[in-house]
Design an enzyme around this catalytic site. Structure first.
Site, short mmCIF file in Angstrom:
data_model
loop_
_atom_site.label_atom_id
_atom_site.label_comp_id
_atom_site.label_asym_id
_atom_site.label_seq_id
_atom_site.Cartn_x
_atom_site.Cartn_y
_atom_site.Cartn_z
N HIS A 1 42.21 11.66 5.20
CA HIS A 1 43.04 10.72 4.39
C HIS A 1 43.26 9.35 4.86
O HIS A 1 43.66 8.48 4.33
CB HIS A 1 44.48 11.51 4.65
CG HIS A 1 44.67 12.71 3.84
ND1 HIS A 1 45.28 13.74 3.97
CD2 HIS A 1 43.82 13.28 2.59
CE1 HIS A 1 45.34 14.80 3.16
NE2 HIS A 1 44.24 14.43 2.27
N HIS B 1 35.24 14.48 -5.11
CA HIS B 1 35.03 13.63 -3.88
C HIS B 1 33.94 13.21 -3.99
O HIS B 1 33.36 12.08 -3.72
CB HIS B 1 35.49 14.52 -2.61
CG HIS B 1 36.84 14.78 -2.55
ND1 HIS B 1 37.75 13.86 -2.26
CD2 HIS B 1 37.51 15.99 -2.91
CE1 HIS B 1 38.91 14.39 -1.81
NE2 HIS B 1 38.78 15.64 -2.19
#
Length: 429
Positions: free
Chosen positions: A259, A389
């Protein structure tokens, strides 16, 4: 059949972002991913979860973030010049509007199986992805994208945005009664992603302003206080909850290097869109990326550990695909901003690891997790649950700027004219 040069080769001078062989390799794998995940299209409605070889998995529910990410990914594919993406975009848009959307209470339910609601919660994490899907679908020309953007925005305004702190709250029951006092970084991070995409497609300044407020809290306030790590979990007063330990996959304790990479890339995107103000954002992004690499890179076999504690010590050592893809995106952004050799070392190292351990050169797509020996495993994830992703990492590296990725793909058409014979990728090592 044409083979492409392995990205792990070591004889290319300069930066791989400028190297035609590397760029061709990126486009080839992006093309393979889009072809592989077409099998996820359900014959009636929504999408299947696919096994490692591409066969649909039985009895798997459809979660909101999965539906929306499929729309977003195939809209990017269409913008990049990939043929026959419209059917996937249409399938996802119809499932969002006709199934996920709650006709009784408004908003979008979290999980479905066909017409049956498996989980009716209203989560900010899911709703910001609805906004993202609408924004990218709009650029791809979908006729219902404007409606979806407006509907998602209304729901986010009415139920999730907290004007005082300038952040999104997290969750409600299906009927909008309170569910918990939890506040989290993850929904806000993806909120930034969606807000920036919505700004880029509509030009509305409120999206850019809100993204800036979220980023200021996490990157300019929290990260410097926390040793350039970003805490995941907060109470309703937006104070760090250091004792929180929820779902070990979606809300693990501590901090998550993956993150940190995402937030750093998004901070650079916002900074670019905001006119590159003299606010120190590039330096902040670089510090957060450097800390995440120092904390997260596993010296025992490579790859990135999933979580670390507030002291930076590894906590969950599992190695998943998505932190590697997000690190690639962050390093690509830093290289675009400033060609530094030390960033290139990491960029190559990450692609080398992905090429050898995560990319499925036989079937297409990426394996989501590997075991201690670096082999594909299935302890946390079953099948290949996600294109989003890895596809974004490849397409982001192919576009020149820190922002405007989707529009750049449309002008470049990096996937146009590809066919099945041009999709093979040689591992080379």
């Amino acid at each position: 059949m044409q083979d492409f040069v392995d990205p792990a080769r070591s004889d290319a001078d300069g930066f791989w972002l400028d190297d035609i062989a590397h760029r061709t390799w990126l486009a080839a794998d992006a093309d393979r991913q889009l072809r592989f995940f077409r099998a996820a299209r359900h014959p009636v409605a929504g999408f299947h979860v696919l096994g490692h070889q591409g066969a649909p998995l039985a009895d798997a529910g459809q979660e909101l973030h999965s539906t929306t990410r499929m729309v977003h990914s195939y809209a990017l594919g269409k913008l990049a010049g990939q043929a026959d993406c419209d059917a996937m975009i249409d399938q996802g848009m119809r499932y969002l509007i006709d199934h996920h959307r709650d006709r009784d209470h408004g908003g979008y339910v979290w999980a479905l199986q066909g017409d049956k609601v498996l989980d009716g919660r209203k989560l900010a994490y899911g709703h910001v992805f609805v906004l993202l899907a609408g924004a990218t679908a709009r650029l791809a020309g979908h006729p219902e994208a404007d409606w979806l953007i407006d509907d998602a925005t209304k729901v986010l305004d009415a139920h999730f945005w907290e004007e005082g702190p300038g952040l999104f709250c997290d969750e409600w029951n299906r009927d909008w009664t309170p569910f918990s006092c939890y506040r989290g970084m993850n929904a806000n991070m993806h909120g930034v992603e969606a807000l920036l995409a919505a700004h880029e497609t509509t030009g509305r300044e409120i999206y850019l302003a809100r993204a800036g407020r979220i980023l200021h809290f996490f990157m300019h306030r929290m990260a410097p206080r926390e040793g350039w790590r970003v805490p995941e979990h907060y109470g309703d007063d937006w104070q760090v909850d250091r004792s929180y330990s929820g779902n070990p996959m979606f809300r693990p304790a501590g901090t998550t290097p993956g993150h940190s990479f995402e937030l750093s890339r998004l901070l650079l995107q916002w900074w670019d869109l905001a006119g590159r103000p003299a606010d120190g954002s590039p330096e902040v992004a670089r510090r957060v990326v450097a800390q995440a690499l120092a904390d997260g890179w596993s010296e025992d076999g490579g790859g990135l550990v999933y979580t670390v504690g507030f002291d930076g010590q590894p906590a969950i050592r599992s190695r998943y695909w998505w932190p590697v893809t997000e690190a690639i995106g962050a390093l690509a952004s830093l290289i675009k901003l400033d060609r530094r050799p030390e960033d290139e070392v990491w960029y190559r190292r990450l692609w080398q690891f992905a090429d050898r351990h995560f990319i499925d050169h036989t079937n297409g797509g990426w394996f989501p997790e590997i075991d201690a020996a670096g082999r594909p495993s299935a302890t946390q994830f079953h099948g290949k649950p996600d294109i989003y992703h890895a596809l974004q990492a490849e397409l982001l590296a192919l576009t020149p700027g820190l922002s405007g990725q989707a529009k750049a793909l449309a002008s470049m058409s990096v996937l146009a004219g590809r066919d099945a014979d041009r999709c093979s990728v040689s591992a080379g090592t």
